[in-house]
Design a protein around this motif. Structure first.
Motif, PDB file in Angstrom:
ATOM      1  N   LYS A  86      31.467  47.184  16.489  1.00 50.56           N
ATOM      2  CA  LYS A  86      30.823  48.488  16.510  1.00 50.56           C
ATOM      3  C   LYS A  86      30.151  48.789  17.969  1.00 50.56           C
ATOM      4  O   LYS A  86      30.238  49.896  18.256  1.00 50.56           O
ATOM      5  CB  LYS A  86      29.565  48.176  15.536  1.00 50.56           C
ATOM      6  CG  LYS A  86      28.884  49.402  15.336  1.00 50.56           C
ATOM      7  CD  LYS A  86      27.603  49.095  14.595  1.00 50.56           C
ATOM      8  CE  LYS A  86      26.664  50.381  14.175  1.00 50.56           C
ATOM      9  NZ  LYS A  86      26.460  51.378  15.355  1.00 50.56           N
ATOM     10  N   TRP A 133      31.679  47.919  20.824  1.00 52.88           N
ATOM     11  CA  TRP A 133      32.722  48.503  21.662  1.00 52.88           C
ATOM     12  C   TRP A 133      33.164  49.954  21.213  1.00 52.88           C
ATOM     13  O   TRP A 133      33.292  50.965  22.107  1.00 52.88           O
ATOM     14  CB  TRP A 133      34.005  47.647  21.216  1.00 52.88           C
ATOM     15  CG  TRP A 133      35.062  47.892  22.254  1.00 52.88           C
ATOM     16  CD1 TRP A 133      35.297  47.601  23.484  1.00 52.88           C
ATOM     17  CD2 TRP A 133      36.138  48.790  21.934  1.00 52.88           C
ATOM     18  NE1 TRP A 133      36.329  48.023  24.102  1.00 52.88           N
ATOM     19  CE2 TRP A 133      36.931  48.791  23.336  1.00 52.88           C
ATOM     20  CE3 TRP A 133      36.454  49.628  20.840  1.00 52.88           C
ATOM     21  CZ2 TRP A 133      38.100  49.545  23.158  1.00 52.88           C
ATOM     22  CZ3 TRP A 133      37.817  50.264  20.928  1.00 52.88           C
ATOM     23  CH2 TRP A 133      38.668  49.990  22.080  1.00 52.88           C
ATOM     24  N   LEU A 134      33.045  50.216  19.679  1.00 52.97           N
ATOM     25  CA  LEU A 134      33.407  51.628  19.401  1.00 52.97           C
ATOM     26  C   LEU A 134      32.309  52.745  19.717  1.00 52.97           C
ATOM     27  O   LEU A 134      32.459  53.774  20.169  1.00 52.97           O
ATOM     28  CB  LEU A 134      33.458  51.880  17.647  1.00 52.97           C
ATOM     29  CG  LEU A 134      34.805  51.066  17.468  1.00 52.97           C
ATOM     30  CD1 LEU A 134      34.807  51.003  15.752  1.00 52.97           C
ATOM     31  CD2 LEU A 134      36.302  51.790  17.765  1.00 52.97           C
ATOM     32  N   ASP A 135      30.933  52.272  19.708  1.00 51.87           N
ATOM     33  CA  ASP A 135      29.818  52.923  20.125  1.00 51.87           C
ATOM     34  C   ASP A 135      29.903  53.504  21.487  1.00 51.87           C
ATOM     35  O   ASP A 135      29.541  54.392  21.636  1.00 51.87           O
ATOM     36  CB  ASP A 135      28.488  52.349  19.742  1.00 51.87           C
ATOM     37  CG  ASP A 135      28.363  52.331  18.272  1.00 51.87           C
ATOM     38  OD1 ASP A 135      28.664  52.995  17.616  1.00 51.87           O
ATOM     39  OD2 ASP A 135      27.293  51.429  18.027  1.00 51.87           O
ATOM     40  N   TYR A 136      30.487  52.536  22.365  1.00 55.43           N
ATOM     41  CA  TYR A 136      30.440  52.827  23.663  1.00 55.43           C
ATOM     42  C   TYR A 136      31.590  53.969  23.831  1.00 55.43           C
ATOM     43  O   TYR A 136      31.053  54.970  24.818  1.00 55.43           O
ATOM     44  CB  TYR A 136      30.990  51.638  24.612  1.00 55.43           C
ATOM     45  CG  TYR A 136      31.489  52.041  25.984  1.00 55.43           C
ATOM     46  CD1 TYR A 136      30.554  52.170  26.982  1.00 55.43           C
ATOM     47  CD2 TYR A 136      32.667  52.349  26.305  1.00 55.43           C
ATOM     48  CE1 TYR A 136      30.684  52.569  28.105  1.00 55.43           C
ATOM     49  CE2 TYR A 136      33.068  52.758  27.750  1.00 55.43           C
ATOM     50  CZ  TYR A 136      32.136  52.665  28.512  1.00 55.43           C
ATOM     51  OH  TYR A 136      32.352  53.161  29.970  1.00 55.43           O
ATOM     52  N   PHE A 137      32.515  54.028  23.049  1.00 57.06           N
ATOM     53  CA  PHE A 137      33.703  55.120  23.527  1.00 57.06           C
ATOM     54  C   PHE A 137      33.142  56.013  22.741  1.00 57.06           C
ATOM     55  O   PHE A 137      33.597  57.195  23.012  1.00 57.06           O
ATOM     56  CB  PHE A 137      35.131  54.393  22.998  1.00 57.06           C
ATOM     57  CG  PHE A 137      35.428  53.646  24.202  1.00 57.06           C
ATOM     58  CD1 PHE A 137      36.079  54.304  25.299  1.00 57.06           C
ATOM     59  CD2 PHE A 137      35.556  52.231  24.273  1.00 57.06           C
ATOM     60  CE1 PHE A 137      36.715  53.542  26.158  1.00 57.06           C
ATOM     61  CE2 PHE A 137      36.147  51.559  25.213  1.00 57.06           C
ATOM     62  CZ  PHE A 137      36.654  52.046  26.226  1.00 57.06           C
ATOM     63  N   ASP A 138      32.408  56.250  21.473  1.00 60.50           N
ATOM     64  CA  ASP A 138      31.997  57.395  20.977  1.00 60.50           C
ATOM     65  C   ASP A 138      30.899  58.265  21.798  1.00 60.50           C
ATOM     66  O   ASP A 138      31.190  59.252  21.939  1.00 60.50           O
ATOM     67  CB  ASP A 138      31.245  56.993  19.675  1.00 60.50           C
ATOM     68  CG  ASP A 138      30.822  58.185  18.831  1.00 60.50           C
ATOM     69  OD1 ASP A 138      31.473  59.080  18.599  1.00 60.50           O
ATOM     70  OD2 ASP A 138      29.573  58.034  18.384  1.00 60.50           O
ATOM     71  N   GLN A 139      30.166  57.237  22.477  1.00 58.86           N
ATOM     72  CA  GLN A 139      29.337  58.199  23.509  1.00 58.86           C
ATOM     73  C   GLN A 139      29.891  58.599  24.648  1.00 58.86           C
ATOM     74  O   GLN A 139      29.737  59.843  25.030  1.00 58.86           O
ATOM     75  CB  GLN A 139      28.175  57.150  23.964  1.00 58.86           C
ATOM     76  CG  GLN A 139      27.188  57.823  24.773  1.00 58.86           C
ATOM     77  CD  GLN A 139      26.575  58.909  24.228  1.00 58.86           C
ATOM     78  OE1 GLN A 139      25.931  58.924  23.213  1.00 58.86           O
ATOM     79  NE2 GLN A 139      26.395  59.986  24.706  1.00 58.86           N
ATOM     80  N   TRP A 141      33.223  59.721  24.974  1.00 55.09           N
ATOM     81  CA  TRP A 141      33.660  60.940  24.363  1.00 55.09           C
ATOM     82  C   TRP A 141      32.904  62.313  24.037  1.00 55.09           C
ATOM     83  O   TRP A 141      33.126  63.256  24.341  1.00 55.09           O
ATOM     84  CB  TRP A 141      34.672  60.895  23.448  1.00 55.09           C
ATOM     85  CG  TRP A 141      36.017  60.224  23.807  1.00 55.09           C
ATOM     86  CD1 TRP A 141      36.257  58.903  23.408  1.00 55.09           C
ATOM     87  CD2 TRP A 141      37.155  60.678  24.604  1.00 55.09           C
ATOM     88  NE1 TRP A 141      37.507  58.521  24.272  1.00 55.09           N
ATOM     89  CE2 TRP A 141      37.984  59.325  24.887  1.00 55.09           C
ATOM     90  CE3 TRP A 141      36.985  61.804  25.441  1.00 55.09           C
ATOM     91  CZ2 TRP A 141      38.996  59.757  25.914  1.00 55.09           C
ATOM     92  CZ3 TRP A 141      38.085  61.994  26.304  1.00 55.09           C
ATOM     93  CH2 TRP A 141      39.071  60.937  26.521  1.00 55.09           C
ATOM     94  N   ARG A 142      31.697  61.725  23.563  1.00 62.67           N
ATOM     95  CA  ARG A 142      30.653  62.823  23.234  1.00 62.67           C
ATOM     96  C   ARG A 142      29.990  63.574  24.462  1.00 62.67           C
ATOM     97  O   ARG A 142      30.173  64.676  24.775  1.00 62.67           O
ATOM     98  CB  ARG A 142      29.470  62.366  22.557  1.00 62.67           C
ATOM     99  CG  ARG A 142      29.703  61.960  20.964  1.00 62.67           C
ATOM    100  CD  ARG A 142      28.427  61.352  20.398  1.00 62.67           C
ATOM    101  NE  ARG A 142      28.976  60.680  19.165  1.00 62.67           N
ATOM    102  CZ  ARG A 142      28.468  61.595  18.035  1.00 62.67           C
ATOM    103  NH1 ARG A 142      27.620  62.455  17.903  1.00 62.67           N
ATOM    104  NH2 ARG A 142      28.787  60.858  17.011  1.00 62.67           N
ATOM    105  N   THR A 143      29.895  62.426  25.634  1.00 70.13           N
ATOM    106  CA  THR A 143      29.280  63.132  26.918  1.00 70.13           C
ATOM    107  C   THR A 143      30.484  63.929  27.461  1.00 70.13           C
ATOM    108  O   THR A 143      30.169  65.133  28.111  1.00 70.13           O
ATOM    109  CB  THR A 143      29.147  62.006  27.869  1.00 70.13           C
ATOM    110  OG1 THR A 143      28.208  61.042  27.388  1.00 70.13           O
ATOM    111  CG2 THR A 143      28.455  62.334  29.179  1.00 70.13           C
TER     112      THR A 143
END
Length: 107
Positions: free
Chosen positions: A79, A81-87, A89-91
């Motif tokens: 989670k 690791w996924l949260d890092y990339f979620d943020q 791409w959001r940025t």
């Protein structure tokens, strides 16, 4: 109990991902899990052992049966690791939106 098995390595196998999907519905005995696959029970047990060692599942004895269930804490590393990339791409998408809005305003 978690050993040094990488949770991403455990998730790499489609059979193990299928086991996790089954366990997301409810806890199940190893025999029940094995009944859903066209491989031997020992092969299923090896997959479950990898998931256990990665901390993704817990195994509890109940009488003569062994039951598997998801270990929610075992997914924390994934989670994170996924949260890092979620943020990430959001940025990136927000920056793109801001740029497009600026270009639209200058026209």
């Amino acid at each position: 109990m978690r050993t040094n098995t990488d949770p991403f390595q455990a998730l790499a196998d489609p059979g193990r991902r299928a086991i996790l999907m089954m366990l997301s519905q409810n806890r199940q005995s190893i025999n029940t899990i094995a009944g859903n696959f066209d491989i031997s029970r020992p092969a299923v047990s090896k997959h479950i052992k990898v998931l256990y060692e990665a901390g993704l599942v817990q195994i509890k004895d109940s009488g003569r049966e062994r039951y598997c269930e998801l270990n929610p804490d075992g997914f924390n590393e994934v989670k994170k690791w996924l949260d890092y990339f979620d943020q990430f791409w959001r940025t990136k998408l927000q920056n793109l939106e801001d740029l497009l809005n600026q270009q639209h305003k200058t026209k």
